[in-house]
Design a protein around this motif. Structure first.
Motif, PDB file in Angstrom:
ATOM      1  N   UNK A 252      11.405 -30.431 -13.171  1.00 59.16           N
ATOM      2  CA  UNK A 252      11.647 -31.828 -13.526  1.00 59.16           C
ATOM      3  C   UNK A 252      12.927 -32.360 -12.891  1.00 59.16           C
ATOM      4  N   UNK A 253      13.851 -31.479 -12.564  1.00 59.45           N
ATOM      5  CA  UNK A 253      15.082 -31.904 -11.905  1.00 59.45           C
ATOM      6  C   UNK A 253      14.773 -32.533 -10.548  1.00 59.45           C
ATOM      7  N   UNK A 254      13.694 -32.082  -9.932  1.00 57.68           N
ATOM      8  CA  UNK A 254      13.306 -32.596  -8.617  1.00 57.68           C
ATOM      9  C   UNK A 254      12.414 -33.831  -8.709  1.00 57.68           C
ATOM     10  N   UNK A 255      11.978 -34.173  -9.923  1.00 57.01           N
ATOM     11  CA  UNK A 255      11.063 -35.307 -10.100  1.00 57.01           C
ATOM     12  C   UNK A 255      11.838 -36.622 -10.090  1.00 57.01           C
ATOM     13  N   UNK A 256      11.445 -37.594  -9.277  1.00 58.45           N
ATOM     14  CA  UNK A 256      12.172 -38.869  -9.206  1.00 58.45           C
ATOM     15  C   UNK A 256      12.225 -39.600 -10.549  1.00 58.45           C
ATOM     16  N   UNK A 257      11.173 -39.514 -11.339  1.00 57.99           N
ATOM     17  CA  UNK A 257      11.149 -40.133 -12.673  1.00 57.99           C
ATOM     18  C   UNK A 257       9.930 -39.612 -13.433  1.00 57.99           C
ATOM     19  N   UNK A 258      10.096 -39.453 -14.733  1.00 57.51           N
ATOM     20  CA  UNK A 258       8.961 -39.028 -15.554  1.00 57.51           C
ATOM     21  C   UNK A 258       9.110 -39.597 -16.960  1.00 57.51           C
ATOM     22  N   UNK A 259       7.987 -39.656 -17.669  1.00 61.58           N
ATOM     23  CA  UNK A 259       7.954 -40.121 -19.060  1.00 61.58           C
ATOM     24  C   UNK A 259       7.222 -39.084 -19.894  1.00 61.58           C
ATOM     25  N   UNK A 260       7.858 -38.639 -20.970  1.00 59.65           N
ATOM     26  CA  UNK A 260       7.259 -37.667 -21.885  1.00 59.65           C
ATOM     27  C   UNK A 260       6.980 -38.362 -23.215  1.00 59.65           C
ATOM     28  N   UNK A 271      15.307 -30.858 -27.130  1.00 58.74           N
ATOM     29  CA  UNK A 271      14.815 -31.074 -25.767  1.00 58.74           C
ATOM     30  C   UNK A 271      15.369 -30.052 -24.785  1.00 58.74           C
ATOM     31  N   UNK A 272      16.604 -29.644 -24.978  1.00 65.83           N
ATOM     32  CA  UNK A 272      17.201 -28.678 -24.048  1.00 65.83           C
ATOM     33  C   UNK A 272      16.494 -27.333 -24.126  1.00 65.83           C
ATOM     34  N   UNK A 273      16.046 -26.930 -25.306  1.00 68.06           N
ATOM     35  CA  UNK A 273      15.304 -25.680 -25.425  1.00 68.06           C
ATOM     36  C   UNK A 273      13.965 -25.761 -24.696  1.00 68.06           C
ATOM     37  N   UNK A 274      13.442 -26.945 -24.573  1.00 70.82           N
ATOM     38  CA  UNK A 274      12.185 -27.131 -23.842  1.00 70.82           C
ATOM     39  C   UNK A 274      12.439 -27.051 -22.341  1.00 70.82           C
ATOM     40  N   UNK A 275      13.588 -27.548 -21.912  1.00 70.71           N
ATOM     41  CA  UNK A 275      13.910 -27.576 -20.485  1.00 70.71           C
ATOM     42  C   UNK A 275      14.187 -28.970 -19.986  1.00 70.71           C
ATOM     43  N   UNK A 276      14.421 -29.908 -20.919  1.00 74.48           N
ATOM     44  CA  UNK A 276      14.683 -31.303 -20.562  1.00 74.48           C
ATOM     45  C   UNK A 276      16.152 -31.593 -20.801  1.00 74.48           C
ATOM     46  N   UNK A 277      16.843 -32.047 -19.757  1.00 73.18           N
ATOM     47  CA  UNK A 277      18.276 -32.287 -19.864  1.00 73.18           C
ATOM     48  C   UNK A 277      18.606 -33.704 -19.425  1.00 73.18           C
ATOM     49  N   UNK A 278      19.876 -34.099 -19.674  1.00 68.49           N
ATOM     50  CA  UNK A 278      20.330 -35.436 -19.296  1.00 68.49           C
ATOM     51  C   UNK A 278      20.429 -35.601 -17.779  1.00 68.49           C
ATOM     52  N   UNK A 279      20.402 -34.495 -17.053  1.00 74.56           N
ATOM     53  CA  UNK A 279      20.472 -34.579 -15.593  1.00 74.56           C
ATOM     54  C   UNK A 279      19.192 -35.150 -14.999  1.00 74.56           C
ATOM     55  N   UNK A 280      18.114 -35.069 -15.741  1.00 73.42           N
ATOM     56  CA  UNK A 280      16.815 -35.527 -15.225  1.00 73.42           C
ATOM     57  C   UNK A 280      16.742 -37.049 -15.188  1.00 73.42           C
ATOM     58  N   UNK A 281      15.883 -37.546 -14.347  1.00 74.46           N
ATOM     59  CA  UNK A 281      15.573 -38.975 -14.293  1.00 74.46           C
ATOM     60  C   UNK A 281      14.329 -39.239 -15.149  1.00 74.46           C
ATOM     61  N   UNK A 282      14.394 -38.791 -16.389  1.00 74.00           N
ATOM     62  CA  UNK A 282      13.234 -38.909 -17.265  1.00 74.00           C
ATOM     63  C   UNK A 282      13.571 -39.581 -18.573  1.00 74.00           C
ATOM     64  N   UNK A 283      12.540 -40.008 -19.278  1.00 73.17           N
ATOM     65  CA  UNK A 283      12.684 -40.631 -20.602  1.00 73.17           C
ATOM     66  C   UNK A 283      11.680 -39.992 -21.547  1.00 73.17           C
ATOM     67  N   UNK A 284      12.039 -39.979 -22.842  1.00 69.31           N
ATOM     68  CA  UNK A 284      11.192 -39.340 -23.852  1.00 69.31           C
ATOM     69  C   UNK A 284      10.969 -40.310 -25.000  1.00 69.31           C
TER      70      UNK A 284
END
Length: 997
Positions: A252-260, A271-284
């Motif tokens: 996901x770090x390499x993904x330009x944007x994602x929505x969960x 979220x961090x235990x799942x593998x989602x961090x603030x460094x990502x260009x994603x929203x939840x």
């Protein structure tokens, strides 16, 4: 040291010898010595049985865990597992005792008792093991998930749903918002909103990839990880939790944007235990029933019930539009729609049930079936107060029942109690808590203030669990109608009677009776045998003017009596029989002119509310209520001879020494007519001296007609000047100081009785220390007819907690705040500022604003009758007003500008302003020189009697959300439009709402 086994054998051998010799003790030991003789082999049997039981428990728990998604544990299995846990504790204790058993003949009796415990415990363990084998079922199939399957584009479009979807889209477009929590009660349509949002997201324009996971219960992080890995096409075989987290993070770090999209969340997600961090260009985006899981998220959205229009639309779309106009079912249809309370899940479930029953109209006609009977039977199945729901309607109750069963026993009692009020009733927070207190649901708190805190926590928990709904006004709560109906099934054994349900009241077995409104009134029995009754509510019964003399004779257990808005003239003498009465509400009993002497026998009474009655004085009988903790009373003005007794002079307004024995009193509210001559300086000083002795007082509503009597209270009050600096002072107050205009005071807000902190100060020349002591604690402040030039004569720190400030008729005031003389965070918390009748006012805030926090919370500004004010806001002030939602400026004859010319104003100024009203401002010609301001939230604009304001279309042309423009036709005809090929003119023409000049 000798081996315990050898010593035990020695004891047994001696005992055998005694038996063989036929001594007197032999017959007793012959029956008992086996416990000692066989202690080792009996202990071995216990261990075997215990191992078997533990194995059964492990097998059961494993199976429950494997099937958790599909089935729920039966009550029988839950009870069995609870007993096993208790048994394991007892067995471990016994094993310890066996290992530590003493040695020697002198311990024979102890060993005999220990051996007996081992044998008995073995039997109990074996019984539990067998009980598991005989159990009919460990699990019961779960109801289908509370969400509607992914809708297609052809599904019903509902305005209520689309509004939520648009709001979520706005959040997603905001770069600062990364996590959003969507919450609401079971069945309110959260999944429908999530599905519609999923449909509206464009890939890759909005997001490069969209994940949607229905989380459910148990192993949330692991389940989400596996779904993400599957969608990302990553082999997850034999991966540990940490390895799964690492692979998701890297991908996901390499993904330009994602929505969960995470639907049906039942616990807090890390979220961090799942593998989602603030460094990502994603929203939840989360969807959950429980607001507590929204903590720490950037934004939250509460999904409310469907509007009445949308509820009807959805219902008839599912049932079939052809049945909508059938006159035989219209009555039941409206009742069923109302029962569904705007909840899509219930509407769909019940609608499909009805649709299936009537799916083939030709068949119905052939069989000469009665369509109306189908609808009546459905309604009866939903609302019958006893028995089980019929057929597949049972799923409605099974689903909702699970939510109630999650509550603790005490919280469940609090929740179910609210069902005695009519469906849809909005109840005040403090009244709810007082009812719970009276019913002993909040016991364990000697102080009423502590019980209020506990009750408030319970209300917040019920709202957070989506079992109660907050009302439109702060401090009001309501129960969903379907939960109310369900509550009667839970409380069958409680014998709650509400005549609207159509049951005859059985006074001899009833525990709670609620009769509300004339239509519900039944003739009262002369002496009901109500020895079980705890609560009696008789509300708004105009024909109830008196009780039979012996009516309360057999109600010794009654704890709460509420006679709101009845026409009773007096209470019967049998009121003295209510030896356990905790709360009595006589509010709005306007024909009640006195309290009978027998009221003084209510020695357990804690709460008494006698506001808006016909009572002209506070009678001496009150002083006998030694347990009283809360007294609220309003006293009518003495008119003519209405307050005279047997030709004597008028009674005292408040009897002498009435408070002397009320040592437990914590809350006191006295409302009087300020023009009542009896409320003079001498009388008030006498009352103040009494009230000052109350050491437990934490809540006060009182009118001090002079500053001197107020100073006396502040100086002498034992509660206000308590030794404990944390507990000293008042937790809640509504205090008025100084002479008042008119014949009424602003009454304390009952919805804020235990939380308001309001000070009204009139006709003063300065701010004495007594006023400042209260002002620094106040949340609301009204300054009337004062001579101060501004509020900067008060330290800014004394104004930092104000949320609501009203300033009226202060003829010398030239500015509200003078920045040159203000220090501290003045108006740090201010939400509302109301200014009226300040003829010399030239500035709201004069000069610099030093504090970074001043004015930043202001949401509502109203200003009227300020005829020296030429400019409303300086550029510096505008920068602080990012929370402002409503502006109303009226009758200011010389105001020329809203925003001062030459100010540097951001195009996004006033980002939350929704309503802008400009009325009777004849000199106003300019709102802002910055003609391209965005006005991001502006929806309503009113311009009336502003003849010079002809260029406002250019000012507001960028207001995309503008819905209504209220303006006279004369001004409209003179408007100067921007040069944009009539684009603004054509758009505004559709928004115009003509008003009369």
């Amino acid at each position: 040291m000798s081996d315990p086994a050898t010593l035990t054998q020695t004891i047994v051998t001696g005992t055998d010898f005694a038996i063989k010799q036929g001594t007197g003790i032999a017959n007793y030991l012959k029956r008992k010595h086996g416990y000692v003789k066989d202690i080792e082999q009996n202990y071995a049997k216990l261990e075997d049985e215990y191992d078997t039981l533990c194995a059964r428990e492990k097998f059961t728990e494993d199976k429950l865990e494997r099937c958790e998604a599909e089935a729920d544990e039966t009550k029988e299995c839950e009870i069995w597992r609870g007993k096993v846990k208790e048994m394991k504790v007892e067995v471990e204790k016994l094993k310890t005792a066996y290992g530590d058993r003493p040695c020697g003949p002198r311990h024979y009796l102890y060993l005999m008792k220990l051996g007996r415990r081992i044998v008995k415990m073995t039997e109990e363990v074996a019984y539990l093991t067998n009980a598991r084998e005989k159990m009919l079922s460990m699990m019961i199939q779960k109801p289908p998930p509370l969400r509607i399957s992914n809708p297609t584009k052809e599904n019903i479009k509902l305005a209520s749903v689309e509004k939520n979807v648009k709001k979520l889209q706005e959040y997603l477009r905001n770069e600062k918002i990364k996590t959003i929590c969507v919450w609401g009660p079971v069945g309110v349509g959260k999944s429908r909103v999530m599905d519609r949002l999923h449909q509206e997201i464009k890939v890759p324009e909005d997001f490069h990839i969209v994940f949607k996971v229905a989380v459910g219960k148990g192993n949330d992080e692991e389940r989400i990880q596996k779904q993400l890995l599957k969608r990302l096409k990553i082999n997850q075989e034999n991966l540990s939790a940490e390895e799964r987290r690492s692979k998701i993070n890297e991908k996901l770090k390499k993904c330009p944007s994602y929505l969960l999209l995470l639907d049906d969340v039942f616990s807090k997600i890390n979220l961090e235990e799942i593998g989602i961090t603030d460094e990502h260009q994603g929203k939840v985006v989360f969807a959950t029933r429980y607001r507590v899981f929204c903590q720490g998220r950037d934004e939250e959205l509460e999904v409310d019930r469907l509007s009445d229009t949308d509820a009807r639309k959805m219902f008839w779309e599912i049932v079939g539009l052809g049945f909508r106009d059938n006159p035989d079912i219209v009555g039941e249809a409206e009742l069923i729609i109302k029962f569904c309370s705007g909840m899509p899940y219930l509407i769909e479930l019940i609608g499909k049930h009805l649709s299936n029953r009537m799916s083939i109209e030709e068949k119905i006609q052939e069989e000469n079936a009665n369509i109306a009977a189908i609808w009546r039977k459905t309604w009866d199945g939903l609302t019958s107060p006893t028995g089980e729901p019929r057929q597949n309607l049972e799923i409605v109750y099974r689903t909702l029942r699970l939510e109630i069963e999650r509550l603790s026993r005490k919280d469940r009692s609090c929740f179910l109690y609210l069902a005695i009020f009519p469906a849809g009733s909005e109840l005040h927070r403090d009244y709810i808590i007082e009812c719970w207190r009276a019913e002993q649901f909040l016991n364990g708190f000697p102080k009423l203030r502590d019980a209020r805190d506990d009750g408030n926590d319970k209300l917040l928990e019920l709202v957070g669990n989506s079992l109660l709904k907050k009302g439109k006004v702060v401090g009001l709560y309501t129960m969903f109608e379907f939960y109310q109906r369900l509550a009667f099934r839970f409380a069958e054994d409680e014998n709650i009677y509400m005549p609207e349900i159509g049951r005859e009241i059985k006074w001899e077995v009833a525990t709670r009776i609620s009769m509300i409104g004339n239509s519900c009134f039944l003739p009262l029995p002369k002496e009901p045998k109500s020895e079980r009754i705890l609560t009696l509510l008789l509300h708004e019964i105009n024909c109830l003017s008196q009780f039979p003399t012996s009516f309360f004779q057999r109600m010794s257990l009654l704890q709460l009596l509420d006679l709101y808005k009845t026409k009773i003239q007096t209470l019967p003498s049998s009121i003295s029989c209510l030896k356990n009465l905790k709360a009595m509400f006589l509010k709005n009993c306007d024909q009640l002119i006195e309290l009978c002497a027998e009221v003084g026998d209510l020695r357990t009474l804690e709460i008494l509310d006698i506001r808006h009655t016909g009572i002209y004085n506070l009678p001496s009988v009150i002083k006998h209520l030694i347990s009283l903790k809360c007294l609220r009373v309003s006293i009518r003005k003495n008119i003519g001879n209405q307050n005279h007794v047997n030709g004597e002079g008028p009674r005292e307004m408040i009897s002498s020494n009435v408070f002397d024995k009320l040592h437990s009193l914590e809350e006191l509210g006295i409302v009087v007519d300020p023009t009542d001559e009896r409320w003079d300086q001498n009388v008030v000083i006498s009352i103040v001296e009494q009230v000052s002795t109350l050491e437990e007082l934490t809540n006060l509503c009182f009118y001090f007609p002079t500053l001197d009597c107020f100073k006396t209270f502040i100086s002498n009050s034992k509660s206000f000047n308590g030794n404990d600096k944390w507990k000293g002072g008042l937790r809640s107050f509504s205090i008025t100081v100084g002479p008042q205009q008119g014949n009424s005071l602003p009454e304390f807000d009952v919805s804020k009785w235990s939380t308001q902190k309001r000070l009204r100060f009139s006709a003063g020349d300065d701010f004495p220390e007594a006023i400042l002591k209260i002002l620094k604690q106040a949340h609301a402040f009204e300054l009337i007819d004062h001579t101060a030039p501004n509020l900067s004569v008060v330290d800014g720190g004394d104004l930092q907690f104000l949320k609501d400030c009203t300033i009226e008729d202060c003829g010398n005031m030239t500015s509200i705040i003078d920045g040159e003389h203000t220090r501290g965070d003045a108006f740090k918390s201010l939400n509302k500022l109301h200014i009226d009748g300040l003829p010399k006012l030239e500035h709201i805030w004069k000069g610099a604003i030093e504090s970074q926090h001043s004015l930043i919370m202001l949401k509502i500004l109203t200003l009227k009758g300020c005829h020296s004010l030429k400019v409303l806001f300086s550029g510096v002030t505008v920068l602080r007003l990012n929370q402002l939602k409503h502006i109303k400026i009226e009758d200011c004859k010389v105001i020329e500008q809203i925003i001062q010319d030459g100010s540097i104003v951001d195009l996004g100024a006033f980002p939350k302003l929704e309503e802008f009203e400009l009325i009777d401002l004849p000199s106003l010609s300019n709102i802002s020189k910055v003609v391209s301001m965005k006005w991001d939230s502006l929806e309503t604009l009113m311009i009336n009697k502003c003849a010079e304001l002809k260029s406002f279309p250019s000012t507001f042309k960028e207001a995309k959300k503008l819905r209504s423009i209220y303006c006279t036709q004369d001004l409209w005809n003179q408007l100067v439009w921007p040069a944009d090929n009539d684009a603004t003119k054509n758009r505004f023409l559709n928004l115009q709402q003509p008003i009369q000049p």
